[in-house]
Design an enzyme around this catalytic site. Sequence first.
Site, PDB file in Angstrom:
ATOM      1  N   ARG A 239       0.863  -1.181   0.000  1.00  0.00           N
ATOM      2  CA  ARG A 239       0.000   0.000   0.000  1.00  0.00           C
ATOM      3  C   ARG A 239       0.897   1.227   0.000  1.00  0.00           C
ATOM      4  O   ARG A 239       1.900   1.271   0.711  1.00  0.00           O
ATOM      5  CB  ARG A 239      -0.908   0.028   1.234  1.00  0.00           C
ATOM      6  CG  ARG A 239      -2.071  -0.925   1.195  1.00  0.00           C
ATOM      7  CD  ARG A 239      -3.094  -0.577   0.098  1.00  0.00           C
ATOM      8  NE  ARG A 239      -4.222  -1.502   0.084  1.00  0.00           N
ATOM      9  CZ  ARG A 239      -4.287  -2.585  -0.689  1.00  0.00           C
ATOM     10  NH1 ARG A 239      -3.292  -2.888  -1.505  1.00  0.00           N
ATOM     11  NH2 ARG A 239      -5.355  -3.366  -0.650  1.00  0.00           N
ATOM     12  N   GLU A 268      -3.863   7.188  -4.089  1.00  0.00           N
ATOM     13  CA  GLU A 268      -4.252   6.676  -5.403  1.00  0.00           C
ATOM     14  C   GLU A 268      -5.561   7.300  -5.867  1.00  0.00           C
ATOM     15  O   GLU A 268      -6.480   7.423  -5.045  1.00  0.00           O
ATOM     16  CB  GLU A 268      -4.408   5.161  -5.323  1.00  0.00           C
ATOM     17  CG  GLU A 268      -3.084   4.457  -5.515  1.00  0.00           C
ATOM     18  CD  GLU A 268      -3.172   2.960  -5.377  1.00  0.00           C
ATOM     19  OE1 GLU A 268      -2.296   2.397  -4.721  1.00  0.00           O
ATOM     20  OE2 GLU A 268      -4.118   2.357  -5.916  1.00  0.00           O
ATOM     21  N   HIS A 286      -1.173   0.036  -9.936  1.00  0.00           N
ATOM     22  CA  HIS A 286      -1.769  -0.955  -9.004  1.00  0.00           C
ATOM     23  C   HIS A 286      -2.223  -2.225  -9.731  1.00  0.00           C
ATOM     24  O   HIS A 286      -3.414  -2.521  -9.823  1.00  0.00           O
ATOM     25  CB  HIS A 286      -2.918  -0.339  -8.197  1.00  0.00           C
ATOM     26  CG  HIS A 286      -3.159  -1.045  -6.893  1.00  0.00           C
ATOM     27  ND1 HIS A 286      -3.654  -0.411  -5.766  1.00  0.00           N
ATOM     28  CD2 HIS A 286      -2.940  -2.327  -6.511  1.00  0.00           C
ATOM     29  CE1 HIS A 286      -3.757  -1.287  -4.778  1.00  0.00           C
ATOM     30  NE2 HIS A 286      -3.326  -2.458  -5.206  1.00  0.00           N
TER      31      HIS A 286
HETATM   32  C1  GLV Z   1      -4.659  -5.421  -3.806  1.00  0.00           C
HETATM   33  O1  GLV Z   1      -3.963  -4.473  -3.636  1.00  0.00           O
HETATM   34  C2  GLV Z   1      -5.270  -6.189  -2.766  1.00  0.00           C
HETATM   35  O2  GLV Z   1      -5.216  -5.820  -1.582  1.00  0.00           O
HETATM   36  O3  GLV Z   1      -5.847  -7.215  -3.125  1.00  0.00           O
END
Ligand code: GLV
Length: 325
Positions: A239, A268, A286
Amino acid sequence: MSFNVYVTRQIPEEGINLLKKHCQTVEVNPYDRPLTYDELLRQVKGRDAMLTMLSDRIDEGVINEAKSIKVISNYAVGYENINIKTATAKGIIVTNTPGVLTDSTADMAWALLFSIARRIVEGDKLTRAGKFMGWSPLMLLGGDLIGKTLGIIGAGRIGTAMAMRSRGWCMKVLYTTQSNKNAVLEEMLGAKRVDLEMLLKESDFISIHTPLSEKTRHLIGAKELSFMKKTAYLINTARGAVIDEAALVNDLENRQIAGAGLDVYEEEPRLKPGLAELDNVVLAPHLGSATVETRTKMAVMAAENIIAVLNKQKPKNCVNPEVFT
Ligand code: GLV
Ligand code: GLV
């Protein structure tokens, strides 16, 4: 059978079809964008279940509108987008999709690591721009992997999978973890558990795999970045807010570290000023779990979690088991 489910984005049809088999109403956000907060408030009303994305902010306001909701099934392994405390207080079960995305996310971390260490994106840009004038002894020199030290911050499932892949390059592995020592990494790779400062100081490649929590927000700030070698690379597929992104931009600008490979950002989809102008960083949007196979498995898993709860069974992937007591 008269269950009413809302899905906040279009997901692979395997998941939707499964929901349709068990629920009378399955409505999917028709737009190719996240719901606005107001739309989210409107859509939770009268539903029995929501299938949500990590980009949906399921805060107290949304949960207060979710009077008939029994389960919020997050289409992600991370669930810091959901106010778990409020959900639990309201008796709402929250589920996630662990395990199925471990390998694809570990692969993504390696893809970023290679891209930044071997300057693939810079090279691609140069080649497309017609600036490749032939082989050159000093053009775009990167860093070797063989025998180097890999530091894993957060050796859970994904961190472990990332580390296991380092065997091909005979890397020395250091790791930090919030839980018990990682017997798999220690036995199979001779990995060593160290504190964060030591890991930052000794590693040539550092890869972040912690969930985001109050404990890990800005875990890597200016001070931590200053511990890193000037030749070291930082990879983040976890993250964005685990790193103080402004501090990272500053360090990259001043060449305090060799480079970074990022899949996630603090706010984001916005990037901190300056980040996109740097050539010593590779930026992905991402994509950690973004393979056809993984996203399909996530869709089925998220649907199964909903179906279990609506049928009064315990879902396989509950993140707030205290809700049952
Ligand atoms: C993606 O970032 C997730 O947490 O699945
Ligand atoms: C998440 O799946 C993790 O434990 O790394």
